[in-house]
Write a protein that holds these residues in place. Structure first.
Motif, PDB file in Angstrom:
ATOM      1  N   GLU A  21       0.817  -1.213   0.000  1.00 18.93           N
ATOM      2  CA  GLU A  21       0.000   0.000   0.000  1.00 18.93           C
ATOM      3  C   GLU A  21       0.850   1.262   0.000  1.00 18.93           C
ATOM      4  O   GLU A  21       0.444   2.292  -0.566  1.00 18.93           O
ATOM      5  CB  GLU A  21      -0.935   0.007   1.221  1.00 18.93           C
ATOM      6  CG  GLU A  21      -1.853   1.210   1.269  1.00 18.93           C
ATOM      7  CD  GLU A  21      -2.890   1.143   2.379  1.00 18.93           C
ATOM      8  OE1 GLU A  21      -3.349   2.210   2.826  1.00 18.93           O
ATOM      9  OE2 GLU A  21      -3.261   0.020   2.797  1.00 18.93           O
ATOM     10  N   ASP A 219      -0.192   9.546   8.779  1.00 24.51           N
ATOM     11  CA  ASP A 219      -0.718   8.631   7.773  1.00 24.51           C
ATOM     12  C   ASP A 219      -0.066   7.257   7.887  1.00 24.51           C
ATOM     13  O   ASP A 219      -0.712   6.224   7.668  1.00 24.51           O
ATOM     14  CB  ASP A 219      -0.543   9.200   6.363  1.00 24.51           C
ATOM     15  CG  ASP A 219       0.911   9.370   5.969  1.00 24.51           C
ATOM     16  OD1 ASP A 219       1.772   9.606   6.857  1.00 24.51           O
ATOM     17  OD2 ASP A 219       1.206   9.260   4.766  1.00 24.51           O
ATOM     18  N   GLY A 222      -1.707   5.424  10.673  1.00 24.53           N
ATOM     19  CA  GLY A 222      -3.022   4.965  10.252  1.00 24.53           C
ATOM     20  C   GLY A 222      -2.957   3.687   9.431  1.00 24.53           C
ATOM     21  O   GLY A 222      -3.752   2.763   9.643  1.00 24.53           O
ATOM     22  N   VAL A 223      -2.014   3.628   8.494  1.00 22.72           N
ATOM     23  CA  VAL A 223      -1.867   2.427   7.649  1.00 22.72           C
ATOM     24  C   VAL A 223      -1.477   1.223   8.495  1.00 22.72           C
ATOM     25  O   VAL A 223      -2.053   0.137   8.375  1.00 22.72           O
ATOM     26  CB  VAL A 223      -0.820   2.670   6.538  1.00 22.72           C
ATOM     27  CG1 VAL A 223      -0.490   1.349   5.818  1.00 22.72           C
ATOM     28  CG2 VAL A 223      -1.320   3.688   5.539  1.00 22.72           C
ATOM     29  N   SER A 225      -1.843   0.741  11.778  1.00 23.14           N
ATOM     30  CA  SER A 225      -2.918   0.374  12.699  1.00 23.14           C
ATOM     31  C   SER A 225      -4.019  -0.399  11.979  1.00 23.14           C
ATOM     32  O   SER A 225      -4.519  -1.413  12.487  1.00 23.14           O
ATOM     33  CB  SER A 225      -3.521   1.620  13.349  1.00 23.14           C
ATOM     34  OG  SER A 225      -2.590   2.261  14.185  1.00 23.14           O
ATOM     35  N   ARG A 226      -4.385   0.071  10.799  1.00 21.84           N
ATOM     36  CA  ARG A 226      -5.463  -0.581  10.058  1.00 21.84           C
ATOM     37  C   ARG A 226      -5.102  -2.016   9.685  1.00 21.84           C
ATOM     38  O   ARG A 226      -5.899  -2.940   9.841  1.00 21.84           O
ATOM     39  CB  ARG A 226      -5.783   0.249   8.805  1.00 21.84           C
ATOM     40  CG  ARG A 226      -6.835  -0.359   7.900  1.00 21.84           C
ATOM     41  CD  ARG A 226      -7.444   0.702   6.988  1.00 21.84           C
ATOM     42  NE  ARG A 226      -6.447   1.597   6.436  1.00 21.84           N
ATOM     43  CZ  ARG A 226      -5.697   1.310   5.357  1.00 21.84           C
ATOM     44  NH1 ARG A 226      -5.835   0.148   4.751  1.00 21.84           N
ATOM     45  NH2 ARG A 226      -4.821   2.192   4.892  1.00 21.84           N
ATOM     46  N   HIS A 227      -3.875  -2.208   9.230  1.00 19.75           N
ATOM     47  CA  HIS A 227      -3.471  -3.559   8.828  1.00 19.75           C
ATOM     48  C   HIS A 227      -3.201  -4.462  10.035  1.00 19.75           C
ATOM     49  O   HIS A 227      -3.442  -5.668   9.965  1.00 19.75           O
ATOM     50  CB  HIS A 227      -2.254  -3.498   7.902  1.00 19.75           C
ATOM     51  CG  HIS A 227      -2.599  -3.053   6.516  1.00 19.75           C
ATOM     52  ND1 HIS A 227      -3.299  -3.849   5.639  1.00 19.75           N
ATOM     53  CD2 HIS A 227      -2.365  -1.879   5.862  1.00 19.75           C
ATOM     54  CE1 HIS A 227      -3.470  -3.202   4.499  1.00 19.75           C
ATOM     55  NE2 HIS A 227      -2.912  -2.003   4.607  1.00 19.75           N
ATOM     56  N   ASP A 229      -4.920  -4.234  12.837  1.00 18.98           N
ATOM     57  CA  ASP A 229      -6.264  -4.601  13.287  1.00 18.98           C
ATOM     58  C   ASP A 229      -6.828  -5.726  12.416  1.00 18.98           C
ATOM     59  O   ASP A 229      -7.431  -6.687  12.922  1.00 18.98           O
ATOM     60  CB  ASP A 229      -7.200  -3.395  13.226  1.00 18.98           C
ATOM     61  CG  ASP A 229      -7.047  -2.467  14.416  1.00 18.98           C
ATOM     62  OD1 ASP A 229      -6.370  -2.856  15.384  1.00 18.98           O
ATOM     63  OD2 ASP A 229      -7.606  -1.353  14.371  1.00 18.98           O
ATOM     64  N   ALA A 230      -6.647  -5.612  11.110  1.00 21.16           N
ATOM     65  CA  ALA A 230      -7.136  -6.649  10.195  1.00 21.16           C
ATOM     66  C   ALA A 230      -6.415  -7.975  10.442  1.00 21.16           C
ATOM     67  O   ALA A 230      -7.025  -9.046  10.378  1.00 21.16           O
ATOM     68  CB  ALA A 230      -6.951  -6.204   8.746  1.00 21.16           C
TER      69      ALA A 230
END
Length: 299
Positions: A21, A219, A222-223, A225-227, A229-230
């Motif tokens: 990403e 940013d 954020g990237v 943390s999001r991945h 969490d997933a």
């Protein structure tokens, strides 16, 4: 964790997704299988900033922040819904995260390492008396050490990477862990008896060095943390599926499997003062936060 553990495979996928990403702008290198040292060593490295992230068990974090071990209290949780309710949000989760934050650590969601069973070479564990005198490998966890001492066993702390050799050479008579971890470490090759005691749950916190984390651009945080969490969501699903099928696979590898009545084990712990002792150590507020999800403990 070993390379085959679902915590490792889920994080590998997350790090690949982060690289893709961000076109490689964020590149986090994973070192599985205790390559960077024992859990306690890596916790020290994380606190100093020598490593940016680590995945470490709640049970071993208890030596740093005592309340971090409270989810592993013996027979506190019987299933996942109350467990995730306690650890993903609410007073108990906040108390643990604040305790870790006091040491400069930023916590993400907790990864599943399962309800723990006993595997031994000498005899099956079908009653409390079967544990008496057995040398059981445990991680560096005061809670697990206390649990097995209260049941008459002799717990010995051995680094996970050294456990196979310790069992093979009879430095320990057995170990306790989740079925996926038993499979991933291949200790079934040098043990005979699996006993589904389900005595404790353990999870793995994904932690970041706080100053390193705070220095990253928003940013990037954020990237990541999001991945992460997933990855935790995926890992929890994979772990449950793996755990459901694991007993049959271990039977096929030649292990004898016993499913003892757990009530006498919990009663023996209560009679020994185990619950009263840990209630005093964790404190009344933390105990109340736990019992919101578990109901009364130690009765």
């Amino acid at each position: 964790m070993p390379q085959a553990h679902p915590a490792t495979t889920s994080l590998v996928a997350a790090l690949d997704a982060i690289r893709a990403e961000t076109d490689g702008r964020i590149d986090i290198t994973l070192y599985p299988d205790s390559q960077l040292g024992s859990e306690l060593s890596m916790q020290s490295q994380l606190r100093s900033g020598a490593i940016a992230f680590t995945l470490t068990s709640a049970s071993s974090l208890q030596t740093l922040a005592p309340v971090a071990g409270i989810p592993g209290l013996a027979y506190a949780f019987a299933d996942y819904p109350p467990l995730w309710a306690a650890l993903d949000e609410g007073p108990l989760s906040e108390r643990i995260r604040d305790a870790l934050g006091a040491f400069g650590l930023r916590s993400f969601r907790i990864v599943d390492n399962g309800f723990r069973d006993v595997i031994t070479s000498l005899r099956p564990v079908e009653t409390v008396a079967d544990l008496h005198g057995l040398k059981i490998r445990v991680p560096p966890s005061p809670l697990l050490t206390s649990l097995f001492r209260s049941l008459g066993a002799s717990p010995v702390t051995i680094n996970l990477a050294e456990t196979y050799a310790a069992l093979q050479t009879r430095i320990a008579d057995g170990m306790e862990n989740s079925l996926p971890q038993i499979e991933a470490t291949k200790v079934y090759e040098v043990q005979k008896y699996l006993s589904r005691t389900g005595h404790s749950w353990d999870g793995l916190w994904i932690l970041a060095h706080g100053k390193t984390w705070d220095a990253l651009p928003g940013d990037a945080r954020g990237v990541i943390s999001r991945h992460f969490d997933a990855a935790v969501t995926r890992q929890r699903q994979d772990f449950v599926a793996m755990n459901t099928q694991a007993e049959a696979r271990l039977r096929a590898r030649g292990l004898s499997v016993a499913t003892p009545d757990r009530a006498p084990f919990r009663a023996a712990l209560a009679a020994s003062g185990y619950y009263a002792d840990w209630k005093a150590r964790f404190g009344a507020e933390a105990w109340r936060a736990l019992e919101r999800h578990t109901g009364p403990l130690g009765a």
